[in-house]
Write a protein that holds these residues in place. Sequence first.
Motif, PDB file in Angstrom:
ATOM      1  N   ARG A  69     -16.952  -1.553  10.999  1.00 27.84           N
ATOM      2  CA  ARG A  69     -16.824  -0.513  12.024  1.00 27.84           C
ATOM      3  C   ARG A  69     -16.596  -1.135  13.402  1.00 27.84           C
ATOM      4  O   ARG A  69     -15.818  -0.617  14.207  1.00 27.84           O
ATOM      5  CB  ARG A  69     -18.064   0.370  12.029  1.00 27.84           C
ATOM      6  CG  ARG A  69     -18.225   1.163  10.747  1.00 27.84           C
ATOM      7  CD  ARG A  69     -19.184   2.315  10.885  1.00 27.84           C
ATOM      8  NE  ARG A  69     -19.354   3.015   9.616  1.00 27.84           N
ATOM      9  CZ  ARG A  69     -20.082   4.115   9.478  1.00 27.84           C
ATOM     10  NH1 ARG A  69     -20.698   4.634  10.529  1.00 27.84           N
ATOM     11  NH2 ARG A  69     -20.200   4.693   8.290  1.00 27.84           N
ATOM     12  N   LEU A  70     -17.265  -2.252  13.665  1.00 24.38           N
ATOM     13  CA  LEU A  70     -17.036  -2.933  14.936  1.00 24.38           C
ATOM     14  C   LEU A  70     -15.614  -3.483  15.019  1.00 24.38           C
ATOM     15  O   LEU A  70     -14.959  -3.391  16.064  1.00 24.38           O
ATOM     16  CB  LEU A  70     -18.047  -4.067  15.106  1.00 24.38           C
ATOM     17  CG  LEU A  70     -19.484  -3.658  15.433  1.00 24.38           C
ATOM     18  CD1 LEU A  70     -20.406  -4.869  15.388  1.00 24.38           C
ATOM     19  CD2 LEU A  70     -19.551  -2.992  16.805  1.00 24.38           C
ATOM     20  N   VAL A  71     -15.129  -4.058  13.924  1.00 26.68           N
ATOM     21  CA  VAL A  71     -13.766  -4.594  13.907  1.00 26.68           C
ATOM     22  C   VAL A  71     -12.760  -3.482  14.175  1.00 26.68           C
ATOM     23  O   VAL A  71     -11.792  -3.663  14.924  1.00 26.68           O
ATOM     24  CB  VAL A  71     -13.484  -5.274  12.553  1.00 26.68           C
ATOM     25  CG1 VAL A  71     -12.009  -5.624  12.424  1.00 26.68           C
ATOM     26  CG2 VAL A  71     -14.329  -6.532  12.407  1.00 26.68           C
ATOM     27  N   SER A  72     -12.983  -2.315  13.583  1.00 21.78           N
ATOM     28  CA  SER A  72     -12.075  -1.193  13.805  1.00 21.78           C
ATOM     29  C   SER A  72     -12.088  -0.739  15.258  1.00 21.78           C
ATOM     30  O   SER A  72     -11.046  -0.384  15.816  1.00 21.78           O
ATOM     31  CB  SER A  72     -12.461  -0.032  12.883  1.00 21.78           C
ATOM     32  OG  SER A  72     -11.624   1.081  13.087  1.00 21.78           O
ATOM     33  N   LEU A  73     -13.257  -0.763  15.883  1.00 18.97           N
ATOM     34  CA  LEU A  73     -13.344  -0.361  17.291  1.00 18.97           C
ATOM     35  C   LEU A  73     -12.678  -1.358  18.222  1.00 18.97           C
ATOM     36  O   LEU A  73     -12.067  -0.979  19.228  1.00 18.97           O
ATOM     37  CB  LEU A  73     -14.814  -0.193  17.691  1.00 18.97           C
ATOM     38  CG  LEU A  73     -15.499   1.124  17.324  1.00 18.97           C
ATOM     39  CD1 LEU A  73     -16.971   1.072  17.717  1.00 18.97           C
ATOM     40  CD2 LEU A  73     -14.817   2.298  18.010  1.00 18.97           C
ATOM     41  N   VAL A  74     -12.782  -2.657  17.881  1.00 24.25           N
ATOM     42  CA  VAL A  74     -12.282  -3.697  18.786  1.00 24.25           C
ATOM     43  C   VAL A  74     -10.793  -3.949  18.587  1.00 24.25           C
ATOM     44  O   VAL A  74     -10.018  -3.993  19.550  1.00 24.25           O
ATOM     45  CB  VAL A  74     -13.079  -5.002  18.589  1.00 24.25           C
ATOM     46  CG1 VAL A  74     -12.509  -6.115  19.465  1.00 24.25           C
ATOM     47  CG2 VAL A  74     -14.543  -4.779  18.921  1.00 24.25           C
ATOM     48  N   GLU A  77      -5.878  -0.331  14.910  1.00 23.54           N
ATOM     49  CA  GLU A  77      -4.480  -0.072  15.273  1.00 23.54           C
ATOM     50  C   GLU A  77      -4.376   0.637  16.613  1.00 23.54           C
ATOM     51  O   GLU A  77      -3.475   0.357  17.403  1.00 23.54           O
ATOM     52  CB  GLU A  77      -3.828   0.761  14.159  1.00 23.54           C
ATOM     53  CG  GLU A  77      -2.348   1.006  14.371  1.00 23.54           C
ATOM     54  CD  GLU A  77      -1.532  -0.272  14.424  1.00 23.54           C
ATOM     55  OE1 GLU A  77      -0.496  -0.291  15.122  1.00 23.54           O
ATOM     56  OE2 GLU A  77      -1.932  -1.253  13.766  1.00 23.54           O
ATOM     57  N   ARG A  78      -5.288   1.555  16.888  1.00 21.13           N
ATOM     58  CA  ARG A  78      -5.243   2.277  18.161  1.00 21.13           C
ATOM     59  C   ARG A  78      -6.013   1.578  19.272  1.00 21.13           C
ATOM     60  O   ARG A  78      -5.967   2.015  20.418  1.00 21.13           O
ATOM     61  CB  ARG A  78      -5.809   3.685  17.966  1.00 21.13           C
ATOM     62  CG  ARG A  78      -5.032   4.534  16.964  1.00 21.13           C
ATOM     63  CD  ARG A  78      -5.638   5.915  16.830  1.00 21.13           C
ATOM     64  NE  ARG A  78      -4.901   6.739  15.874  1.00 21.13           N
ATOM     65  CZ  ARG A  78      -5.212   7.995  15.563  1.00 21.13           C
ATOM     66  NH1 ARG A  78      -6.274   8.561  16.135  1.00 21.13           N
ATOM     67  NH2 ARG A  78      -4.499   8.660  14.685  1.00 21.13           N
ATOM     68  N   ALA A  79      -6.759   0.522  18.914  1.00 18.97           N
ATOM     69  CA  ALA A  79      -7.586  -0.157  19.917  1.00 18.97           C
ATOM     70  C   ALA A  79      -7.053  -1.531  20.292  1.00 18.97           C
ATOM     71  O   ALA A  79      -7.601  -2.168  21.189  1.00 18.97           O
ATOM     72  CB  ALA A  79      -9.024  -0.292  19.400  1.00 18.97           C
ATOM     73  N   PHE A  80      -6.010  -2.021  19.603  1.00 17.11           N
ATOM     74  CA  PHE A  80      -5.522  -3.365  19.894  1.00 17.11           C
ATOM     75  C   PHE A  80      -4.987  -3.413  21.318  1.00 17.11           C
ATOM     76  O   PHE A  80      -4.234  -2.536  21.747  1.00 17.11           O
ATOM     77  CB  PHE A  80      -4.414  -3.750  18.913  1.00 17.11           C
ATOM     78  CG  PHE A  80      -4.091  -5.217  18.921  1.00 17.11           C
ATOM     79  CD1 PHE A  80      -4.866  -6.104  18.192  1.00 17.11           C
ATOM     80  CD2 PHE A  80      -3.054  -5.706  19.674  1.00 17.11           C
ATOM     81  CE1 PHE A  80      -4.586  -7.458  18.197  1.00 17.11           C
ATOM     82  CE2 PHE A  80      -2.758  -7.050  19.696  1.00 17.11           C
ATOM     83  CZ  PHE A  80      -3.531  -7.933  18.957  1.00 17.11           C
ATOM     84  N   PRO A  81      -5.360  -4.445  22.086  1.00 11.90           N
ATOM     85  CA  PRO A  81      -4.977  -4.496  23.503  1.00 11.90           C
ATOM     86  C   PRO A  81      -3.478  -4.702  23.700  1.00 11.90           C
ATOM     87  O   PRO A  81      -2.806  -5.318  22.867  1.00 11.90           O
ATOM     88  CB  PRO A  81      -5.775  -5.692  24.045  1.00 11.90           C
ATOM     89  CG  PRO A  81      -6.019  -6.550  22.850  1.00 11.90           C
ATOM     90  CD  PRO A  81      -6.178  -5.614  21.693  1.00 11.90           C
ATOM     91  N   LYS A  82      -2.975  -4.201  24.777  1.00 12.54           N
ATOM     92  CA  LYS A  82      -1.584  -4.397  25.166  1.00 12.54           C
ATOM     93  C   LYS A  82      -1.477  -5.684  25.965  1.00 12.54           C
ATOM     94  O   LYS A  82      -2.164  -5.866  26.971  1.00 12.54           O
ATOM     95  CB  LYS A  82      -1.099  -3.211  26.011  1.00 12.54           C
ATOM     96  CG  LYS A  82       0.304  -3.378  26.565  1.00 12.54           C
ATOM     97  CD  LYS A  82       1.346  -3.399  25.464  1.00 12.54           C
ATOM     98  CE  LYS A  82       2.761  -3.464  26.045  1.00 12.54           C
ATOM     99  NZ  LYS A  82       3.795  -3.562  24.979  1.00 12.54           N
ATOM    100  N   ALA A 113       3.790 -13.358  14.075  1.00 13.18           N
ATOM    101  CA  ALA A 113       2.541 -14.009  13.662  1.00 13.18           C
ATOM    102  C   ALA A 113       1.516 -13.021  13.118  1.00 13.18           C
ATOM    103  O   ALA A 113       0.415 -13.435  12.711  1.00 13.18           O
ATOM    104  CB  ALA A 113       1.936 -14.778  14.836  1.00 13.18           C
ATOM    105  N   SER A 114       1.856 -11.736  13.097  1.00 12.80           N
ATOM    106  CA  SER A 114       0.940 -10.687  12.606  1.00 12.80           C
ATOM    107  C   SER A 114      -0.413 -10.783  13.307  1.00 12.80           C
ATOM    108  O   SER A 114      -1.477 -10.745  12.672  1.00 12.80           O
ATOM    109  CB  SER A 114       0.756 -10.799  11.088  1.00 12.80           C
ATOM    110  OG  SER A 114       1.986 -10.692  10.422  1.00 12.80           O
ATOM    111  N   LEU A 115      -0.362 -10.884  14.638  1.00 15.34           N
ATOM    112  CA  LEU A 115      -1.599 -11.102  15.391  1.00 15.34           C
ATOM    113  C   LEU A 115      -2.553  -9.915  15.307  1.00 15.34           C
ATOM    114  O   LEU A 115      -3.770 -10.093  15.395  1.00 15.34           O
ATOM    115  CB  LEU A 115      -1.277 -11.416  16.855  1.00 15.34           C
ATOM    116  CG  LEU A 115      -0.974 -12.882  17.180  1.00 15.34           C
ATOM    117  CD1 LEU A 115      -0.828 -13.076  18.675  1.00 15.34           C
ATOM    118  CD2 LEU A 115      -2.063 -13.793  16.638  1.00 15.34           C
ATOM    119  N   LYS A 116      -2.026  -8.707  15.143  1.00 17.02           N
ATOM    120  CA  LYS A 116      -2.927  -7.560  15.040  1.00 17.02           C
ATOM    121  C   LYS A 116      -3.819  -7.690  13.812  1.00 17.02           C
ATOM    122  O   LYS A 116      -5.031  -7.456  13.876  1.00 17.02           O
ATOM    123  CB  LYS A 116      -2.117  -6.267  14.977  1.00 17.02           C
ATOM    124  CG  LYS A 116      -1.407  -5.918  16.283  1.00 17.02           C
ATOM    125  CD  LYS A 116      -0.706  -4.581  16.180  1.00 17.02           C
ATOM    126  CE  LYS A 116      -0.043  -4.225  17.501  1.00 17.02           C
ATOM    127  NZ  LYS A 116       0.627  -2.897  17.448  1.00 17.02           N
TER     128      LYS A 116
END
Length: 409
Positions: A69-74, A77-82, A113-116
Amino acid sequence: MPAPQDTKAFADKLARAGETDRFWRINALEMLWNGCGYDHRPSFWDQDYPLRERAPAVQSQIVRTAGRRLVSLVFGERAFPKLRVERRSFGVELTEPEAAQLQALVDEVVRVASLKRRMREVLTDGLRAGTTVALQSIRAGRPCVDILPAKWCSPTFAADGVTLEKLVVEYKFPDQGKWFVHRRVIQAPRDVTYEPVQIESLEHAPIDWTKVPIAHDLPCAFVAAVWHRNMAESIETSTNVDGHALGEGLESEIGALDMELSQLYRNALYNGDPQMVRIGLDAPELPQGRTASTRDEWTPIASRPAAKRSVAVACDLPEGGDAKLVESSGAGAQIINGAVQELRRVIVDAMGVVLADPAQLGTGELSARALSMLMAPMLATADDLRVEYGDALCLILDQLLRLCAMTPG
């Protein structure tokens, strides 16, 4: 606290087993996350052992659930930083076309590199083991990020305590019934991988690697790896190479929670199946069958005979006899359930995670303020992790860009 001589004796014992105490500590944290920390214990249903020594039959997997759940928040897909390129930084000013070209390169590196996905794996590994190691490289003209188990790696840091000056990767692996040691040393200007060395046993003598043939010898201008300590205190960076796993320090509480859940399961099995009791004179034997296996399907054992019970099975009672169903009041289950709730609360509070039960939230809609107050501890933990791993993401991207700039073509 153990006495110094006891600590030394334990460390010596681990060294004789072929690994360091750091290896086994990280390995135990990984097993706690993966839900296999009880593999060395006897079955929960094996009555030849005291209850406390058995493996729980039910595992909550609470650490892995909270970590995901923490990984999903950080890094969801919608939380990955720009990632944005600034036109002015470190005294260098880019023109608008130059900044646009560099931004396009950054976006392409992130995609190729599939960084997301990789950053979710980096964060997961940090929460699981306390330390994560990301190794950057160019393979077949494409930037790549590989995650190495921290228990295999030994770092040497520069003066800033972050930049790696040397990284040694060493681990044992079996092959056709024999054991081998793999070793790789990354230190500018060389990246050296040695031929695997066969050992007679895990308690092998030190290996003189200067006499071992080299399998691969590649040039490297710098150590393209990021060593990140998860949730590390600032005073620990100079004294400890590792951080803290999400479940670290909660091993006893998690073990108690799993055992309580197992006892609750056993209570439901026994008390949820009412026992028929016959009252009066001797009655004829009931139809016989067998009991269910008391172990899992992988380790079956012979079962004892038992009376068959079914709505289709009837028996005759002698004159003056009687039969009743004996059922439990459920008081024991209530006590166990209360312990489960308290242990669960203690664990999630210590991890800074909110695992809300939809049934407890009610059927009505909660206001945004109520939801924010409910999730505040978890959002705060996610914010801290976002800062930590945001810096790691920038370091990884910086190293990938340097490798791209240095690689011909």
